[in-house]
Design an enzyme around this catalytic site. Structure first.
Site, PDB file in Angstrom:
ATOM      1  N   THR A  26     -19.478  41.469  42.856  1.00  0.00           N
ATOM      2  CA  THR A  26     -19.211  42.759  43.503  1.00  0.00           C
ATOM      3  C   THR A  26     -19.033  42.669  45.018  1.00  0.00           C
ATOM      4  OG1 THR A  26     -20.288  44.857  44.073  1.00  0.00           O
ATOM      5  CG2 THR A  26     -21.736  43.079  43.429  1.00  0.00           C
TER       6      THR A  26
ATOM      7  N   GLU B 239     -20.372  44.623  46.901  1.00  0.00           N
ATOM      8  CA  GLU B 239     -21.672  44.950  47.487  1.00  0.00           C
ATOM      9  C   GLU B 239     -22.333  43.722  48.114  1.00  0.00           C
ATOM     10  OE1 GLU B 239     -23.831  47.943  47.704  1.00  0.00           O
ATOM     11  OE2 GLU B 239     -21.801  48.696  47.718  1.00  0.00           O
TER      12      GLU B 239
ATOM     13  N   TYR C 231     -29.773  45.950  44.123  1.00  0.00           N
ATOM     14  CA  TYR C 231     -28.615  45.688  43.250  1.00  0.00           C
ATOM     15  C   TYR C 231     -27.817  44.506  43.789  1.00  0.00           C
ATOM     16  CZ  TYR C 231     -23.845  46.274  41.433  1.00  0.00           C
ATOM     17  OH  TYR C 231     -22.612  46.040  40.873  1.00  0.00           O
TER      18      TYR C 231
ATOM     19  N   LYS D  18     -27.226  40.657  42.382  1.00  0.00           N
ATOM     20  CA  LYS D  18     -25.862  40.176  42.092  1.00  0.00           C
ATOM     21  C   LYS D  18     -25.555  38.898  42.900  1.00  0.00           C
ATOM     22  CE  LYS D  18     -23.765  43.187  39.212  1.00  0.00           C
ATOM     23  NZ  LYS D  18     -22.941  42.866  38.047  1.00  0.00           N
TER      24      LYS D  18
HETATM   25  P1  NAP Z   1     -20.975  50.677  33.796  1.00  0.00           P
HETATM   26  O1  NAP Z   1     -19.930  51.640  33.372  1.00  0.00           O
HETATM   27  O2  NAP Z   1     -22.209  51.186  34.453  1.00  0.00           O
HETATM   28  O3  NAP Z   1     -21.385  49.811  32.523  1.00  0.00           O
HETATM   29  C1  NAP Z   1     -22.520  49.007  32.501  1.00  0.00           C
HETATM   30  C2  NAP Z   1     -22.691  48.449  31.114  1.00  0.00           C
HETATM   31  O4  NAP Z   1     -23.845  47.589  31.108  1.00  0.00           O
HETATM   32  C3  NAP Z   1     -22.935  49.521  30.034  1.00  0.00           C
HETATM   33  O5  NAP Z   1     -22.277  49.140  28.861  1.00  0.00           O
HETATM   34  C4  NAP Z   1     -24.438  49.439  29.835  1.00  0.00           C
HETATM   35  O6  NAP Z   1     -24.851  49.838  28.539  1.00  0.00           O
HETATM   36  C5  NAP Z   1     -24.646  47.946  29.993  1.00  0.00           C
HETATM   37  N1  NAP Z   1     -26.043  47.590  30.235  1.00  0.00           N
HETATM   38  C6  NAP Z   1     -26.866  48.097  31.181  1.00  0.00           C
HETATM   39  N2  NAP Z   1     -28.069  47.518  31.082  1.00  0.00           N
HETATM   40  C7  NAP Z   1     -28.008  46.632  30.062  1.00  0.00           C
HETATM   41  C8  NAP Z   1     -28.935  45.753  29.459  1.00  0.00           C
HETATM   42  N3  NAP Z   1     -30.205  45.661  29.896  1.00  0.00           N
HETATM   43  N4  NAP Z   1     -28.524  44.967  28.428  1.00  0.00           N
HETATM   44  C9  NAP Z   1     -27.253  45.078  27.959  1.00  0.00           C
HETATM   45  N5  NAP Z   1     -26.338  45.922  28.462  1.00  0.00           N
HETATM   46  C10 NAP Z   1     -26.711  46.683  29.514  1.00  0.00           C
HETATM   47  O7  NAP Z   1     -20.348  49.591  34.801  1.00  0.00           O
HETATM   48  P2  NAP Z   1     -18.807  49.239  35.082  1.00  0.00           P
HETATM   49  O8  NAP Z   1     -18.332  50.129  36.172  1.00  0.00           O
HETATM   50  O9  NAP Z   1     -18.086  49.123  33.818  1.00  0.00           O
HETATM   51  O10 NAP Z   1     -18.979  47.801  35.757  1.00  0.00           O
HETATM   52  C11 NAP Z   1     -19.028  46.627  34.952  1.00  0.00           C
HETATM   53  C12 NAP Z   1     -19.702  45.515  35.745  1.00  0.00           C
HETATM   54  O11 NAP Z   1     -18.997  45.296  36.973  1.00  0.00           O
HETATM   55  C13 NAP Z   1     -21.134  45.793  36.152  1.00  0.00           C
HETATM   56  O12 NAP Z   1     -21.823  44.568  36.094  1.00  0.00           O
HETATM   57  C14 NAP Z   1     -21.034  46.263  37.603  1.00  0.00           C
HETATM   58  O13 NAP Z   1     -22.227  45.969  38.292  1.00  0.00           O
HETATM   59  C15 NAP Z   1     -19.878  45.413  38.075  1.00  0.00           C
HETATM   60  N6  NAP Z   1     -19.057  45.986  39.153  1.00  0.00           N
HETATM   61  C16 NAP Z   1     -18.532  47.232  38.997  1.00  0.00           C
HETATM   62  C17 NAP Z   1     -17.703  47.732  39.994  1.00  0.00           C
HETATM   63  C18 NAP Z   1     -17.106  49.098  39.883  1.00  0.00           C
HETATM   64  O14 NAP Z   1     -16.644  49.612  40.910  1.00  0.00           O
HETATM   65  N7  NAP Z   1     -17.020  49.685  38.698  1.00  0.00           N
HETATM   66  C19 NAP Z   1     -17.406  46.938  41.135  1.00  0.00           C
HETATM   67  C20 NAP Z   1     -17.962  45.670  41.212  1.00  0.00           C
HETATM   68  C21 NAP Z   1     -18.764  45.188  40.213  1.00  0.00           C
HETATM   69  P3  NAP Z   1     -25.292  51.345  28.179  1.00  0.00           P
HETATM   70  O15 NAP Z   1     -24.012  52.047  27.788  1.00  0.00           O
HETATM   71  O16 NAP Z   1     -26.223  51.143  27.056  1.00  0.00           O
HETATM   72  O17 NAP Z   1     -25.919  51.928  29.402  1.00  0.00           O
HETATM   73  O1  G4F Z   2     -19.834  55.643  43.983  1.00  0.00           O
HETATM   74  P1  G4F Z   2     -20.998  54.934  44.535  1.00  0.00           P
HETATM   75  O2  G4F Z   2     -22.329  55.238  43.951  1.00  0.00           O
HETATM   76  O3  G4F Z   2     -20.649  53.403  44.449  1.00  0.00           O
HETATM   77  P2  G4F Z   2     -21.224  52.105  45.214  1.00  0.00           P
HETATM   78  O4  G4F Z   2     -22.579  52.317  45.744  1.00  0.00           O
HETATM   79  O5  G4F Z   2     -20.175  51.683  46.191  1.00  0.00           O
HETATM   80  O6  G4F Z   2     -21.327  51.061  44.023  1.00  0.00           O
HETATM   81  C1  G4F Z   2     -20.280  50.916  43.070  1.00  0.00           C
HETATM   82  O7  G4F Z   2     -19.349  49.976  43.545  1.00  0.00           O
HETATM   83  C2  G4F Z   2     -19.874  48.650  43.711  1.00  0.00           C
HETATM   84  C3  G4F Z   2     -18.736  47.771  44.255  1.00  0.00           C
HETATM   85  O8  G4F Z   2     -18.727  47.827  45.644  1.00  0.00           O
HETATM   86  C4  G4F Z   2     -20.377  48.150  42.372  1.00  0.00           C
HETATM   87  F1  G4F Z   2     -20.841  46.880  42.514  1.00  0.00           F
HETATM   88  C5  G4F Z   2     -21.465  49.071  41.856  1.00  0.00           C
HETATM   89  O9  G4F Z   2     -21.870  48.645  40.554  1.00  0.00           O
HETATM   90  C6  G4F Z   2     -20.916  50.483  41.751  1.00  0.00           C
HETATM   91  O10 G4F Z   2     -19.927  50.504  40.741  1.00  0.00           O
HETATM   92  O11 G4F Z   2     -21.104  55.223  46.116  1.00  0.00           O
HETATM   93  C7  G4F Z   2     -20.034  55.004  46.996  1.00  0.00           C
HETATM   94  C8  G4F Z   2     -20.390  55.553  48.373  1.00  0.00           C
HETATM   95  C9  G4F Z   2     -21.763  55.112  48.876  1.00  0.00           C
HETATM   96  O12 G4F Z   2     -21.660  54.735  50.230  1.00  0.00           O
HETATM   97  C10 G4F Z   2     -22.634  56.354  48.755  1.00  0.00           C
HETATM   98  O13 G4F Z   2     -23.674  56.442  49.709  1.00  0.00           O
HETATM   99  O14 G4F Z   2     -20.450  56.970  48.272  1.00  0.00           O
HETATM  100  C11 G4F Z   2     -21.581  57.424  48.979  1.00  0.00           C
HETATM  101  N1  G4F Z   2     -21.978  58.728  48.438  1.00  0.00           N
HETATM  102  C12 G4F Z   2     -21.967  59.902  49.149  1.00  0.00           C
HETATM  103  N2  G4F Z   2     -22.454  60.881  48.392  1.00  0.00           N
HETATM  104  C13 G4F Z   2     -22.455  58.994  47.222  1.00  0.00           C
HETATM  105  C14 G4F Z   2     -22.750  60.355  47.188  1.00  0.00           C
HETATM  106  N3  G4F Z   2     -22.635  58.191  46.149  1.00  0.00           N
HETATM  107  C15 G4F Z   2     -23.121  58.757  45.015  1.00  0.00           C
HETATM  108  N4  G4F Z   2     -23.282  57.982  43.915  1.00  0.00           N
HETATM  109  N5  G4F Z   2     -23.445  60.077  44.939  1.00  0.00           N
HETATM  110  C16 G4F Z   2     -23.278  60.928  45.998  1.00  0.00           C
HETATM  111  O15 G4F Z   2     -23.581  62.108  45.939  1.00  0.00           O
END
Ligand code: NAP
Ligand code: G4F
Length: 369
Positions: free
Chosen positions: A133, A135, A157, A161
């Site tokens: 990520t 992050e 987090y 990671k």
């Molecule tokens: P997501 O929608 O939150 O999905 C997370 C998945 O992990 C869900 O299927 C969840 O299952 C499963 N999970 C959580 N805890 C678990 C456990 N203890 N054992 C087995 N499965 C578990 O996340 P996503 O957005 O698809 O992201 C996929 C991956 O990419 C994650 O690792 C995230 O950290 C990483 N990532 C995401 C982004 C982004 O912007 N989306 C960016 C960078 C990295 P349940 O349905 O049961 O909760």
């Molecule tokens: O949407 P967010 O919660 O995503 P964040 O923290 O960037 O994390 C996501 O992206 C990461 C990749 O860079 C992944 F690794 C991670 O698993 C996840 O998918 O927040 C984005 C930004 C933050 O700066 C937060 O402080 O939005 C700001 N924000 C402002 N108001 C808020 C809110 N975030 C959330 N969730 N809720 C709010 O009300």
């Protein structure tokens, strides 16, 4: 012969898109599903079940990233050509409240998979993609961020990671496992979890539009992110495992917007113009104009305050500014994102409007949704 893929986190946003991609390429897709989760309310799970019932090659197995022996049993039985480790406690904000749990899943969970591959002697037959990520860059030391930018994680987090990132590299170098880190910047879609800011905004704006709520409370409106579409990003996850050599890649669009700008663009899709007043915790977003041709059924009134700041959404340590440069992926994988930011927001708003309209209709007719 069809390849076997195992996806952890198959019920998440990326898991559902990746499943569709791998099925279209003829894979048998195996997925780990947590029994502790109530999947009846998870649209991504319901989509997988629909595909499975239609006869697609999807095989769901119970399991958890906290359980080494179950992971080893599953990997042994499935004998996957490719493992996509997408499972995580993926909510950055929640990781401050649950740092130990987050570390167990996001750090040791990856180690458990790598150890299973090593102990089963699958090192030369099973490739691993790990969901790393942006992050990791946290308090970013340069902009835009590339594969060589120093890391500065700012949450439990991100720290977990970072452990996984180095463990993947260590097992690649020590045991010759084909293991890759995709350093993905934020990617969104209509399938995004509702606690993440983009989906929180599009869902709330749709509800405000239909008069189901008055106002949306957000945290740091100044935070900037590089937002892409999840559908584009899972393609790269697959591509990384089709290369001759394993490597780590930054995946991003190279375009950045603030949370405030995301709100403005999402509102403009509904024909609403927002004006901002005040500063920090007292900042508000007020409706200045409503485009009558777009807003026939709109219940919003000009002058209505639809955005307020609630400090409960501030984080103990914030990541203010992320912007990626994915030139390496462009050069080596031929990968470029297809969806523009505007089209991403458009798709999310259209989906949430449609969903809210259906919910309203059910409510009016006395059905549960
Ligand atoms: P997501 O929608 O939150 O999905 C997370 C998945 O992990 C869900 O299927 C969840 O299952 C499963 N999970 C959580 N805890 C678990 C456990 N203890 N054992 C087995 N499965 C578990 O996340 P996503 O957005 O698809 O992201 C996929 C991956 O990419 C994650 O690792 C995230 O950290 C990483 N990532 C995401 C982004 C982004 O912007 N989306 C960016 C960078 C990295 P349940 O349905 O049961 O909760
Ligand atoms: O949407 P967010 O919660 O995503 P964040 O923290 O960037 O994390 C996501 O992206 C990461 C990749 O860079 C992944 F690794 C991670 O698993 C996840 O998918 O927040 C984005 C930004 C933050 O700066 C937060 O402080 O939005 C700001 N924000 C402002 N108001 C808020 C809110 N975030 C959330 N969730 N809720 C709010 O009300």
């Amino acid at each position: 012969m069809s390849k076997n893929a195992l996806i952890t986190g198959i019920t998440g946003q990326d898991g559902s898109y990746l499943t569709e991609l791998l099925l279209s390429k003829g894979y048998h897709v195996h997925g780990i599903v947590r029994v502790s989760t109530n999947n009846r309310n998870n649209p991504n799970y319901l989509l997988l079940e629909k595909l499975r019932k239609r006869g697609e090659k999807i095989h769901l197995h119970s399991g958890d990233l906290s359980d080494s022996s179950r992971l080893t049993t599953l990997i042994s039985a499935i004998s996957p050509d490719e493992i996509y480790n997408l499972a995580a406690q993926s909510n950055v904000s929640f990781s401050f409240a649950e740092p130990k749990y987050t570390s167990d899943i996001n750090a040791i969970g990856t180690l458990r998979i790598l150890e299973a591959i090593r102990n089963l002697k699958f090192t030369s037959q099973t490739k691993l993609y790990h969901a790393s990520t942006s992050e990791l860059f946290g308090k970013a030391q340069e902009s835009p961020q590339t594969e060589t930018t120093p890391f500065y994680p700012r949450s439990p987090y991100a720290i977990a990671k970072l452990y996984s990132y180095w463990t993947v590299i260590n097992y690649r170098e020590a045991y010759d496992i084909f293991a890759c880190n995709g350093i993905l910047f934020n990617h969104e879609s209509p399938r995004r979890g509702e606690t993440f800011v983009t989906r929180k905004v599009t869902k709330a704006l749709a509800r405000i539009y239909f008069g189901l709520q008055d106002c949306l409370y957000l945290g740091n409106l100044n935070a900037k992110r590089d937002w892409g579409h999840a559908r584009d990003y899972v393609e790269m996850q697959w591509l990384m495992l089709q290369q001759k050599f394993p490597d780590d890649y930054v995946i991003a669009t190279g375009v950045q917007h603030s949370v405030r700008s995301f709100v403005e663009i999402a509102a403009s899709e509904l024909g609403l113009t927002i004006g901002w007043h005040g500063k920090d915790q007292t900042e508000v977003g007020i409706i200045e104009q409503i485009d009558s041709s777009l807003a026939q059924k709109c219940k919003i009134k000009p002058g209505q305050t639809i955005i307020r700041v609630d400090p409960q959404y501030y984080r103990p340590a914030e990541v203010e500014n992320l912007l990626g440069n994915s030139q390496k992926a462009k050069n080596n994988l031929g990968w470029t994102p297809k969806t523009s930011f505007k089209n991403l927001v458009k798709e999310m708003i259209a989906h949430d409007l449609d969903q809210t309209r259906k919910d309203l209709l059910c409510k009016e007719n006395g059905y549960e949704t």
